[in-house]
Design an enzyme around this catalytic site. Sequence first.
Site, PDB file in Angstrom:
ATOM      1  N   GLY A  12       0.841  -1.199   0.000  1.00 33.73           N
ATOM      2  CA  GLY A  12       0.000   0.000   0.000  1.00 33.73           C
ATOM      3  C   GLY A  12       0.872   1.242   0.000  1.00 33.73           C
ATOM      4  O   GLY A  12       1.956   1.234   0.582  1.00 33.73           O
ATOM      5  N   GLY A 118       5.871  -7.410   4.325  1.00 34.24           N
ATOM      6  CA  GLY A 118       5.757  -8.375   3.219  1.00 34.24           C
ATOM      7  C   GLY A 118       6.783  -8.098   2.138  1.00 34.24           C
ATOM      8  O   GLY A 118       7.435  -9.025   1.612  1.00 34.24           O
ATOM      9  N   THR A 119       6.949  -6.819   1.801  1.00 33.41           N
ATOM     10  CA  THR A 119       7.913  -6.409   0.776  1.00 33.41           C
ATOM     11  C   THR A 119       9.326  -6.804   1.177  1.00 33.41           C
ATOM     12  O   THR A 119      10.114  -7.307   0.362  1.00 33.41           O
ATOM     13  CB  THR A 119       7.847  -4.870   0.594  1.00 33.41           C
ATOM     14  OG1 THR A 119       6.520  -4.517   0.244  1.00 33.41           O
ATOM     15  CG2 THR A 119       8.822  -4.392  -0.461  1.00 33.41           C
ATOM     16  N   THR A 139       5.494   2.298   5.759  1.00 32.21           N
ATOM     17  CA  THR A 139       4.100   1.926   6.032  1.00 32.21           C
ATOM     18  C   THR A 139       3.509   2.912   7.029  1.00 32.21           C
ATOM     19  O   THR A 139       4.188   3.329   7.976  1.00 32.21           O
ATOM     20  CB  THR A 139       3.923   0.493   6.593  1.00 32.21           C
ATOM     21  OG1 THR A 139       2.582   0.359   7.088  1.00 32.21           O
ATOM     22  CG2 THR A 139       4.856   0.165   7.741  1.00 32.21           C
ATOM     23  N   ASP A 141       1.442   2.073   9.036  1.00 32.68           N
ATOM     24  CA  ASP A 141       1.125   1.285  10.236  1.00 32.68           C
ATOM     25  C   ASP A 141       2.239   1.314  11.289  1.00 32.68           C
ATOM     26  O   ASP A 141       2.010   0.948  12.439  1.00 32.68           O
ATOM     27  CB  ASP A 141       0.861  -0.180   9.861  1.00 32.68           C
ATOM     28  CG  ASP A 141      -0.241  -0.319   8.834  1.00 32.68           C
ATOM     29  OD1 ASP A 141      -1.084   0.581   8.738  1.00 32.68           O
ATOM     30  OD2 ASP A 141      -0.247  -1.338   8.109  1.00 32.68           O
ATOM     31  N   ARG A 282     -22.035   7.489  17.048  1.00 35.95           N
ATOM     32  CA  ARG A 282     -21.783   7.447  15.606  1.00 35.95           C
ATOM     33  C   ARG A 282     -20.371   6.976  15.327  1.00 35.95           C
ATOM     34  O   ARG A 282     -19.448   7.307  16.075  1.00 35.95           O
ATOM     35  CB  ARG A 282     -21.936   8.845  14.986  1.00 35.95           C
ATOM     36  CG  ARG A 282     -23.296   9.473  15.184  1.00 35.95           C
ATOM     37  CD  ARG A 282     -24.334   8.854  14.246  1.00 35.95           C
ATOM     38  NE  ARG A 282     -25.566   9.605  14.263  1.00 35.95           N
ATOM     39  CZ  ARG A 282     -26.560   9.463  15.139  1.00 35.95           C
ATOM     40  NH1 ARG A 282     -26.459   8.543  16.098  1.00 35.95           N
ATOM     41  NH2 ARG A 282     -27.650  10.207  15.066  1.00 35.95           N
TER      42      ARG A 282
HETATM   43  O1  F6P Z   1      -0.612  -1.366   5.508  1.00 36.11           O
HETATM   44  C1  F6P Z   1      -1.128  -0.137   5.194  1.00 36.11           C
HETATM   45  C2  F6P Z   1      -2.605  -0.215   5.093  1.00 36.11           C
HETATM   46  O2  F6P Z   1      -3.068   1.058   4.727  1.00 36.11           O
HETATM   47  C3  F6P Z   1      -3.299  -0.746   6.347  1.00 36.11           C
HETATM   48  O3  F6P Z   1      -3.338   0.187   7.364  1.00 36.11           O
HETATM   49  C4  F6P Z   1      -4.623  -1.208   5.797  1.00 36.11           C
HETATM   50  O4  F6P Z   1      -5.202  -2.242   6.536  1.00 36.11           O
HETATM   51  C5  F6P Z   1      -4.212  -1.731   4.469  1.00 36.11           C
HETATM   52  O5  F6P Z   1      -3.022  -1.099   4.093  1.00 36.11           O
HETATM   53  C6  F6P Z   1      -5.225  -1.558   3.387  1.00 36.11           C
HETATM   54  O6  F6P Z   1      -4.668  -2.068   2.224  1.00 36.11           O
HETATM   55  P1  F6P Z   1      -5.372  -2.217   0.812  1.00 36.11           P
HETATM   56  O7  F6P Z   1      -4.665  -1.240  -0.066  1.00 36.11           O
HETATM   57  O8  F6P Z   1      -5.074  -3.608   0.423  1.00 36.11           O
HETATM   58  O9  F6P Z   1      -6.815  -1.952   0.950  1.00 36.11           O
END
Ligand code: F6P
Length: 379
Positions: A12, A118-119, A139, A141, A282
Amino acid sequence: MLRKIAILTNGGDAPGLNAVIRAIVKVAEKNNVEAYGFIEGYKGLLENNYIKLDSNGNAAGLLHRGGTIIGASNSTNVFNFPEKDENGQVVYKDLSNKCMDNLKALGIDCLFTLGGDGTQKSARDFSVKGLNVIGIPKTIDNDVAYTDVTFGFNTAVEVATEALDRLHTTAASHHRVMVLEVMGRYAGWIALESAIAGGADVCLIPEIPYDMEKVVAKINERQKMGKGFSIVVVSEGAKPKDGSITVKRTLDDGKGVDNVRLGGIGEKVAMDIENMTGMATRNTTLGYVQRGGSPIPYDRILSTKFGSKAMELALEGKFNVLVTYNNGHLSCASLEDVVGMNKEIGAASGSTAETNIRKIEKDNEELTIARNIGICFGD
Ligand code: F6P
């Protein structure tokens, strides 16, 4: 002697990818090294799809630009690639040798892999095959092992914090509970830091399975004190104790990369809160705005540091490492160490194993501070 390097951006996207590319290309050119970019990550490597990068041409004006000019893919695992056999059945093949042939034909002396867990796992697997690789931790994350911080993370925290500021005023006006679901996969870094920065009352993270009774007690306590609203941050990977993670979709039979799409826990938590407290509640799911757009200055600087350091390492001939940033200092860690953690439990090469990542430890300083100032983690 380094003559040609190549870059790929995989997984991502994250704010700062282009700033890293820019820094690598600038330092490469300064040292008479040619820079290439493979299109859409490992997919471009497999399909031999690349461009030459030029700091006065296609790699100019990149510092502030979101996304990645060379594209990204998070569904290509060249070590376990799905192809149809003669009967139309999907079979998984190791196509990494084809990638090695492409790199050899182009004369690439070092490949820079910009990506998350993963990369870097695939990068490690390529290094085992004899390729010179240098990983750069990307990332939002912030869950890559051996580095305190990944680029893109602080921009995501800024976006989530701004969302919390905005939710605060509407929550207070309507006396509501506002839930914000943020990204992070199996680590709660975005949730924790935005909860602190945004003044949340409750923060639910994957590392601490939550008890809804505790969450409700916190909200009721605020009610009793005359605070008619509450703010709850929920990480997408949060789960109730004795419950499981909320999966939006599983994309294939589990042999691909990043096949599990998380999402939906914010809505569930909001419903539980409304049912159990009687307060109007909400949910807002923040989604991809967290990783789109321009990097904040912190990430522009970090990306520049990472790109420059990566090229320096390549010029020194130090390969098969991940560039790291710990306690304010750039360094590197062996790719084997970074992705080899809990190897025996890890999933197939290239996939995001929940066990190979940097999670929030129980004694984490920020977690302690968050608890000290009264944020409830549902435990
Ligand atoms: O790893 C980065 C991230 O944005 C995560 O926070 C999220 O769960 C995921 O990628 C979403 O990825 P995709 O692009 O596969 O929807």
